[in-house]
Scaffold this motif. Structure first.
Motif, PDB file in Angstrom:
ATOM      1  N   ALA A   1       0.836  -1.206   0.000  1.00  0.00           N
ATOM      2  CA  ALA A   1       0.000   0.000   0.000  1.00  0.00           C
ATOM      3  C   ALA A   1       0.870   1.256   0.000  1.00  0.00           C
ATOM      4  O   ALA A   1       0.566   2.237  -0.677  1.00  0.00           O
ATOM      5  N   GLY A   2       1.974   1.207   0.739  1.00  0.00           N
ATOM      6  CA  GLY A   2       2.877   2.354   0.766  1.00  0.00           C
ATOM      7  C   GLY A   2       3.440   2.649  -0.617  1.00  0.00           C
ATOM      8  O   GLY A   2       3.423   3.793  -1.090  1.00  0.00           O
ATOM      9  N   ALA A   3       3.924   1.597  -1.285  1.00  0.00           N
ATOM     10  CA  ALA A   3       4.492   1.781  -2.614  1.00  0.00           C
ATOM     11  C   ALA A   3       3.398   2.187  -3.616  1.00  0.00           C
ATOM     12  O   ALA A   3       3.639   2.950  -4.547  1.00  0.00           O
ATOM     13  N   TRP A   4       2.202   1.680  -3.390  1.00  0.00           N
ATOM     14  CA  TRP A   4       1.075   2.008  -4.276  1.00  0.00           C
ATOM     15  C   TRP A   4       0.763   3.507  -4.207  1.00  0.00           C
ATOM     16  O   TRP A   4       0.613   4.180  -5.221  1.00  0.00           O
ATOM     17  N   LEU A   5       0.726   4.044  -2.970  1.00  0.00           N
ATOM     18  CA  LEU A   5       0.462   5.481  -2.809  1.00  0.00           C
ATOM     19  C   LEU A   5       1.527   6.317  -3.496  1.00  0.00           C
ATOM     20  O   LEU A   5       1.231   7.273  -4.214  1.00  0.00           O
ATOM     21  N   LEU A   6       2.782   5.933  -3.278  1.00  0.00           N
ATOM     22  CA  LEU A   6       3.880   6.660  -3.897  1.00  0.00           C
ATOM     23  C   LEU A   6       3.803   6.537  -5.430  1.00  0.00           C
ATOM     24  O   LEU A   6       4.134   7.473  -6.166  1.00  0.00           O
ATOM     25  N   GLY A   7       3.337   5.390  -5.884  1.00  0.00           N
ATOM     26  CA  GLY A   7       3.182   5.168  -7.321  1.00  0.00           C
ATOM     27  C   GLY A   7       2.165   6.121  -7.935  1.00  0.00           C
ATOM     28  O   GLY A   7       2.290   6.511  -9.098  1.00  0.00           O
TER      29      GLY A   7
END
Ligand code: TRP
Length: 461
Positions: A358-364
């Motif tokens: 989820a963290g990487a998804w938000l940054l994505g």
């Protein structure tokens, strides 16, 4: 002494480790990034520098990462802390693990966005969207995708969910089970593509382009080109952030690190070169531009597929191949932080994978917006996606590499590394130790400082 197993599980065999690590290494870096970067810096001479970086820097650092992971048997943060404590050295070495987590988030965020493009293109190819397409229409199709934030978000989300699903299942039933069938499939697909490109495209021109060095072009780009070749080596081999380290922590003690590393690096390099041999014959046969940047495979290849016999089928296969390659890589970028969340926060594997993803998804989302709605915001002439790509491959990963080399070469006692690398003091071990203590740290530091223009700035170059 080193614990014999990891709490996260273990690879069942050495082959499983090799497949998983090769799966990590072989990815968008080989098939998307390598051809267009080589194209931007003029082909053969760049490829030569790249190969030197893989052999002289990449292989020794990969061995170091695996051996650190195997001695620590935990996530990179805790592995570094444990190993440093054991030697009475500052626990601040665990910062190396934290830097890796940061680099991992940055990489996974843009990686998933690009992997989303490949998903979209696999579907388009299958639907016959490339048939008879010309250069203008292909460019318009690519711009249409990249300019459509919602579409990008949908594909980015699908890819991140795919990644989380594998990591959530754990080392044995998630990672190992998926690489076991995806890696062989990838090789078959790639070979089919090379044969097809050689038959339908201009193989001779591609071979000349990739293997006849043009040093004039390299010199013109100077330190920046060398740094890009080295950055590409780090990125392509998955080095400098702890992905290979965490994979090493699941490797049995009796497996040879040197031999595994050579197999992994050779596989990665072969795939990059084969990808070039699959892509450039089509580019040259159709008079397209090899140096057209990140859009290379998305803009130029559809034109070629659209004109060639069986193009819809092979176009679909090609982009499916990319999806598989990206998938076995993205799981390795999510693994270090997931392992850490399990170790330090007591999360279940599923919860850890979801939170990390989820963290990487938000940054994505920031990355994909930088391609459209937020395209006016630039730092140093780059949008967020390009900036993350540049910062990780050319700065953070090499920095991580230097620290790994120093730790393995200078902080760990000789006996410890000797024990991990086979136990007998043979010339091969002495060569590794020389490379990891002197050559790798010095070369990476020089290339890095030169590439970011430091020597020019202080009047030394
Ligand atoms: N090596 C992969 C590729 O070439 C990407 C990747 C996976 C990676 N894990 C990594 C890059 C860790 C840097 C660090 O596509």
């Amino acid at each position: 002494m080193a614990t014999t197993v990891s709490i996260h599980g273990m690879w069942s065999t050495r082959l499983a480790f090799i497949l998983a690590a090769a799966g990590s290494a072989v990815g968008l870096g080989n098939i998307w990034r390598f051809p267009y970067t080589a194209g931007e810096y003029g082909g053969g001479a760049f490829v030569l520098v790249y190969l030197l970086c893989v052999a002289g820097i990449g292989i020794p650092i990969m061995m170091a990462e695996i051996l650190l992971g195997r001695r620590g048997r935990q996530s990179p943060i805790n592995t570094m802390r444990t190993l440093a404590e054991r030697e009475g050295k500052p626990v601040a070495w665990s910062l190396l693990g934290w830097m890796g987590i940061l680099a991992g988030f940055l990489i996974l965020s843009f990686y998933s966005v690009i992997a989303g493009w490949t998903l979209a293109y696999a579907v388009r190819a299958a639907g016959g969207a490339f048939t008879g397409i010309d250069a203008t229409a292909s460019k318009a199709m690519f711009d249409g995708l990249v300019g459509d934030g919602e579409r990008l978000l949908a594909w980015h989300t699908i890819f991140m969910v795919m990644t989380v699903m594998v990591v959530a299942r754990g080392v044995a039933s998630g990672l190992e089970q998926s690489v076991k069938w995806m890696m062989p499939a990838l090789f078959v697909l790639l070979l089919v593509m090379v044969v097809y490109a050689g038959w339908a495209g201009d193989l001779g021109a591609a071979v000349r382009y990739l293997f006849a060095p043009d040093f004039a072009r390299l010199q013109e780009k100077g330190g920046e080109a060398i740094l890009s070749a080295m950055g590409q080596a780090f990125f392509s081999l998955s080095l400098g952030m702890g992905a290979i380290m965490v994979y090493g922590s699941y490797l049995r003690h009796d497996a040879s690190i040197a031999r595994s590393t050579v197999m992994i690096a050779a596989t990665d390099t072969t795939v990059a070169l084969l990808a070039g041999l699959a892509i450039f014959p089509m580019v040259f046969a159709h008079g397209l531009e090899p140096g057209s940047g990140p859009g290379l495979i998305f803009v130029t290849l559809p034109i070629a597929f659209g004109e060639m016999p069986g193009g819809a089928l092979f176009g679909t296969l090609f982009f499916a191949l990319l999806v598989v390659a990206a998938w076995t890589s993205s799981i390795s970028i999510l693994e270090p932080v997931s392992a850490w969340l399990v170790e330090n926060r007591g999360f279940s594997r599923v919860r850890a994978a979801i939170i990390g993803g989820a963290g990487a998804w938000l940054l994505g989302i920031v990355c994909l917006l930088s391609l459209n709605h937020w395209s006016e915001y630039e730092v140093a002439g780059k949008g967020v996606l390009d900036l993350f790509d540049y910062l990780t491959a050319n700065i953070l990963l090499p920095l991580g590499g230097i620290l790994i080399a120093i730790f393995a070469g200078w902080v760990l006692p000789r006996a410890a590394t000797l024990d991990e690398l086979g136990g007998t003091d043979r010339p091969g071990y002495r060569l590794w130790r020389f490379l990891i203590r002197y050559v790798a740290p010095a070369a990476v530091a020089l290339v890095l400082l030169n590439g970011i223009g430091l020597f020019k700035a202080i009047g030394l170059a």
